[in-house]
Scaffold this motif. Sequence first.
Motif: not given
Lengths: 274, 447
Positions: B90, B95-98, B340-342, B365, B425, B428-429, B431-432, B436
């Motif tokens: 894993e 996209m941020g998920q594993s 963006a990645q972490k 920021i 943002p 982001q709005h 995409r949410l 949904k």
Amino acid sequence: MFETILFSIILMAAVCLLLGVLIGFAVKIFAVQVDPRIEEIEELLPGANCGGCGKAGCSDFAKALVAGEAMPSGCPVAGKALLEEVAKVLGVDAETGEKQIALVRCGGDRSSSSRSELYNGVNDCASAMLIAGGPKGCSYGCLGFASCARACPFNAIEMVDGLAIVHEDLCVGCGKCLTACPRDLIILRPQSAKVNVYCNSPAKGAQKRKICSVACIGCRKCFKVAEENIEMKGFLATVNYDNPPQEDIIEEAKCPTGCLSTTTTLLKKFHSHD
Amino acid sequence: MSENQGKRKYFRGGVHPHDGKALSAKNSINEAPLFDKYQVVLQQNIGAPPKAIVKKGDVVLKGQMIAESTGFVCTPVHAPTSGVVSGIVEIPGAMGQSVKAIEIASDGEDKWGSSLKPMKDWEQRDDSEIKQRIHDAGIVGMGGAAFPTHVKLSPPENKNIDYLILNGAECEPYLTADHRLMIEDPERILKGALIIANSLNINKIAIGIEKNKPDAIKILKKHSADYGISIVPLRMMYPQGAEKQLIYSVTKRKVPAGGLPMDCGCVVQNVATAAAVYDAVVKGQPLIERVTTITGNSVVNPGNWRLKLGTTALDALKLASGVKNNPAKIIMGGPMMGFAQKSLMVTITKNSSGILLLDKEDTSIYESRQCINCKGCVDVCPMNLTPSVLSKAAVKENFDIAERFNVMDCMECGCCAYVCPSRRPMVQHLRLAKGKILAKRRAQQNK
């Protein structure tokens, strides 16, 4: 002059009398049969309109109760005494089960779990999930943007340092927070099960340890102490809520990360920071 | 010309951000050395996830299939090098998920073992054979969406396709991978375009290139004369390379709302995809490597590299001699549409066009404030939406209103968020809201 006034008064009186008689008959003919029990039960019910029963509020639930489509135990908010009273009105058995309350299966606050502090987007858990899966290092834990706390109609969820904690005495188990959490982190558990595992990550122990100091690392210590009370799901210990452990298990198991705990302990720990 | 009379010369809206392409545009494509291990993400396409057909301990050869497709909208995945499968792990996805990935420990020999035979005589082959080959080679849209190419090339019977457009716009700031490919490998792109056009039985082919790449336009014009492919220089305007905007710029045709390019007779492919199609058909090479730009003000030596699938971002950054100036943001893709990645353990997939490291000065920021109804976002939306209304509806969770104002046509290009003076943002709005609404539609379908 006087005659005109008299005629008007008599005419008005006659019309009123006629209409009054008509309305009187109409009420008798078109009368709607309302079960008096609906009103009675509605007054008994908590009146929070939380929707925890699945109906559109308490009045809708009262109608369903009288129609026999629901049982009193369907109301998660009402206590045992109240349910018995409702059941007495309906003339059925109360069938009161154990009261269920919500549990956030995460103990990682800001100081004990890693997170990126650069997140600058919308303050909402579902939105935060859209950006790199959320700022939290753990992709299973509480994101800490209080979506569940805002959804709770009873103000039972407190946000402590980026972690949602359910107050046992305030939670009524309506289940609103379960759907608000995008990570399906919140479950309902019996109120008497005080001891819980505050971790939800199925990842390997070493991996979890890197990003969180209070994660379940799958050491099986608690499982060895009480096999019938704890279930191991891969690298994650979970409480068997059909047979929950007693509070003395915490002392016996000596959980190395402290994720086997009680909500009271957690709240005490976080409030001692202040 | 008469059919285009009265139509706008350009697509509506768009922005022109600082493009930052000078950092890497002059650096030719470098070959990457062999790394010790590769983590090949299992699902590299939109649609059904493929199924792994290797297990821990298996010996694989370079180009060997390691995951087979499980449906029509699905592509197989191939081993980027020879070695031993060290397990299915894993890893963090872009996209941020594993996501699940097949880890291959390289044996250092890089030995070929592809089962695909070269088709030198592709002009004589049947259309279906070519399409099957494109599927077997695991080719997906390399521009970003990773949509399986063979699906695009198999339109339903009732759709009449007559135009193939290759996308060389590369409007996304900082990225130069396609630019360098067009300069260094024009023949592969042009021949790939011919193969795609041949399989669709069409002869109208155009390549759209933004005017900020005059060298690429010149080289492709020189080579394309023999093939009957027209080169269309395009205005410098983000998002020129978005499918619907590109179609309008090149043909003045409009894709209907909620429709696909095939609804107006077009098929759009990225230039890198065309080059991959050429390799797959003529050389028998599956898609196991791609050109990726590693750039940003925090990279010591920005440039373009040919990277194997499964290379971690960490290894890739080592090629670019590491980082400087305290990088503040890691982005897979470009700054407008990238993610963006972490973690630097994210790996190169078939659609990774770039790894971008921004420093503190490039990122900011800021606090998001109330919408002031300035209509800035309405002016720049290339899809003719009203992002301000959509964003406010999403914040108030009025997803029905967002749906009525066609939020589903949003392609998340980010122009609205780029111009917003209140720093909302927006993407982001939106995409949410899209997520949904999709969830709601799925729930209704399952009922």
